[in-house]
Design a protein around this motif. Structure first.
Motif, PDB file in Angstrom:
ATOM      1  N   GLN A   1      15.815   6.678   9.596  1.00 40.39           N
ATOM      2  CA  GLN A   1      16.080   5.677   9.257  1.00 40.39           C
ATOM      3  C   GLN A   1      17.548   5.700   7.969  1.00 40.39           C
ATOM      4  O   GLN A   1      18.434   4.639   7.861  1.00 40.39           O
TER       5      GLN A   1
ATOM      6  N   PRO B   1      10.974   1.380   0.092  1.00 33.12           N
ATOM      7  CA  PRO B   1       9.585   1.255   0.798  1.00 33.12           C
ATOM      8  C   PRO B   1       9.899  -0.210   1.521  1.00 33.12           C
ATOM      9  O   PRO B   1      10.082  -1.040   0.712  1.00 33.12           O
ATOM     10  N   TYR B   2       8.863  -0.293   2.068  1.00 31.56           N
ATOM     11  CA  TYR B   2       8.610  -1.755   2.867  1.00 31.56           C
ATOM     12  C   TYR B   2       7.811  -2.590   1.833  1.00 31.56           C
ATOM     13  O   TYR B   2       6.983  -2.471   1.196  1.00 31.56           O
ATOM     14  N   GLY B   3       8.136  -3.890   1.656  1.00 33.44           N
ATOM     15  CA  GLY B   3       7.339  -4.598   1.559  1.00 33.44           C
ATOM     16  C   GLY B   3       8.150  -5.879   0.672  1.00 33.44           C
ATOM     17  O   GLY B   3       9.987  -5.117   0.424  1.00 33.44           O
ATOM     18  N   LYS B   4       8.048  -6.733   0.186  1.00 30.84           N
ATOM     19  CA  LYS B   4       9.045  -8.196  -0.621  1.00 30.84           C
ATOM     20  C   LYS B   4       8.933  -8.068  -2.080  1.00 30.84           C
ATOM     21  O   LYS B   4       7.922  -7.425  -2.353  1.00 30.84           O
TER      22      LYS B   4
ATOM     23  N   GLN C   1       5.858  10.783   9.333  1.00 28.84           N
ATOM     24  CA  GLN C   1       6.374   9.971   8.460  1.00 28.84           C
ATOM     25  C   GLN C   1       7.932  10.419   7.923  1.00 28.84           C
ATOM     26  O   GLN C   1       9.242   9.383   7.990  1.00 28.84           O
TER      27      GLN C   1
ATOM     28  N   ASP D   1      18.459   1.553   2.537  1.00 28.42           N
ATOM     29  CA  ASP D   1      17.795   2.181   3.596  1.00 28.42           C
ATOM     30  C   ASP D   1      16.621   3.212   3.531  1.00 28.42           C
ATOM     31  O   ASP D   1      15.158   3.141   4.646  1.00 28.42           O
TER      32      ASP D   1
ATOM     33  N   ARG E   1      10.056   0.066  -6.889  1.00 25.58           N
ATOM     34  CA  ARG E   1      10.953   0.198  -5.574  1.00 25.58           C
ATOM     35  C   ARG E   1      12.277   1.118  -5.569  1.00 25.58           C
ATOM     36  O   ARG E   1      13.001   2.025  -4.725  1.00 25.58           O
TER      37      ARG E   1
END
Length: 397
Positions: free
Chosen positions: A103, A115-118, A96, A112, A58
């Protein structure tokens, strides 16, 4: 294509200079982050504990996106062509890219751009914590208090006294825990006070002042350290003052804990307490710790006995560490979460789930967490004494 893309992605596992995620590789990665951080002043993130504890992949993606955003802004009037080139570098569509850019522009923070996801979920033991705690107490009661030794009798006692609505663990799990409890109670050592106890070990000692009783324990950390041999999961050894439940010594290392870590953390206790003490009074703390079956322990305990140093010791062929730290400190130290014992051996680094930092960064995170915890637990104006362990410099004749 930027140097960042070519250097920091698609890293293969290998040996020597090609070791994946080595200390040298991480230093280049860290310097690239510092370079990008220095290109804009809105947010300083490179030393942010939250940033450091993110899964490595990440952080990689966020830094790649940051570099692309800053390059995009260098154009006087960027248009569709520049946006297409930026999207290609990121491996996304132009639409994208524009969404990622919008964002980021909200606060111009690298966070910001994550990437999305935990983040990767913490590895969990098979038993829930409450089940594990109750099981341990019932087995130790049957073995230590009631004197049972036959596994079938102990299993029957556990089943009859089970207080939870959750199912009792399997027979195999019960037998493993029973065997471990019996093993603990069969170890003896002359010349020292031995306590075969349940956790927390400190329950068998009462402290009335700072430094009177110190417990030593080890635990794994949910982070990897970049070394020249690749990522390695570290362990931390804490010396904990039982009167305040504050940390009076710390030592970071790799591999299985043993007498070397034990001595190292006590030397750290001596150093820290000597610096903090305002009076010349020297205190020799009583010690609580667990000793394993490695060859270094008998010599260490002979030195302790020779110097008449009081200690409550739990003997076991294999160290069962971490529970005292969890009981007295909690599940983390600052931003660094603790890991259970069963996951310390043969861990394989996964950049999509695991954080990777340098040893220096880990030391700073631990020190920051230590200060935060001690500031809350040591009362203002409390008297800190110089804690001394004479046996550390003694020899065995």
């Amino acid at each position: 294509m930027s140097s960042y893309n070519s250097i920091f992605f698609g890293q293969p596992f290998g040996r020597g200079t090609k070791v994946a995620y080595s200390a040298a590789w991480y230093e280049r990665f860290r310097k690239e982050g510092l370079r990008l951080n220095g290109m804009y002043e809105e947010t300083v993130f490179e030393d942010d504990p939250t940033w450091l504890m993110l899964p490595l992949s990440r952080r990689q993606v966020a830094l790649q996106r940051l570099e692309v955003m800053l390059d995009y802004e260098r154009h006087e009037s960027p248009g569709d062509l520049e946006a297409e080139n930026a999207a290609q570098r990121l491996g996304v569509t132009t639409g994208q890219f524009y969404r990622i850019r919008r964002q980021w522009k909200r606060s111009r923070s690298v966070f910001d751009l994550l990437p999305y996801g935990k983040p990767g979920a913490a590895r969990r033991p098979k038993l829930d914590q409450d089940v594990s705690d109750v099981l341990g107490k019932l087995i130790m009661k049957a073995v230590a208090t009631d004197g049972m030794r036959a596994p079938k009798d102990i299993m029957k006692a556990v089943q009859e006294q089970w207080p939870l609505n959750k199912p009792i663990p399997s027979h195999m799990t019960l037998r493993k825990n029973i065997a471990h409890a019996i093993e603990e109670l069969t170890n003896v050592s002359g010349g020292l006070v031995l306590v075969n106890s349940t956790i927390p070990q400190g329950a068998f000692e009462t402290a009335t002042g700072y430094g009177e009783v110190v417990a030593v324990d080890h635990i794994g950390l949910q982070v990897f350290v970049a070394t020249e041999g690749g990522p390695i999961a570290p362990i931390v050894t804490f010396a904990i003052d039982l009167f305040t439940s504050s940390i009076c010594g710390v030592h970071l290392s790799f591999g299985a804990p043993g007498p070397l870590q034990f001595e190292a953390v006590l030397r750290d206790v001596q150093r820290r307490s000597e610096q903090a003490a305002r009076l010349p009074l020297v205190v020799k703390p009583r010690l609580i710790f667990e000793a394993g079956g490695s060859s270094g322990w008998p010599q260490l305990m002979s030195r302790m006995a020779k110097n008449f140093h009081h200690a409550n010791i739990r003997r076991s062929q294999r160290l069962n560490f971490g529970e005292t730290i969890i009981g007295l400190i909690g599940s983390s130290i600052g931003n660094v979460n603790f890991s259970s014992r069963k996951y310390l051996n043969d861990l394989v680094f996964n950049p999509g789930k695991d954080a990777l930092i340098s040893f220096d960064e880990l030391q700073k995170l631990i020190e920051r967490g230590l200060r935060g915890l001690n500031d809350k637990r040591i009362p203002p104006g409390a008297e800190i004494f110089h804690l001394k362990f004479d046996f550390l410099d003694a020899s065995v004749s």
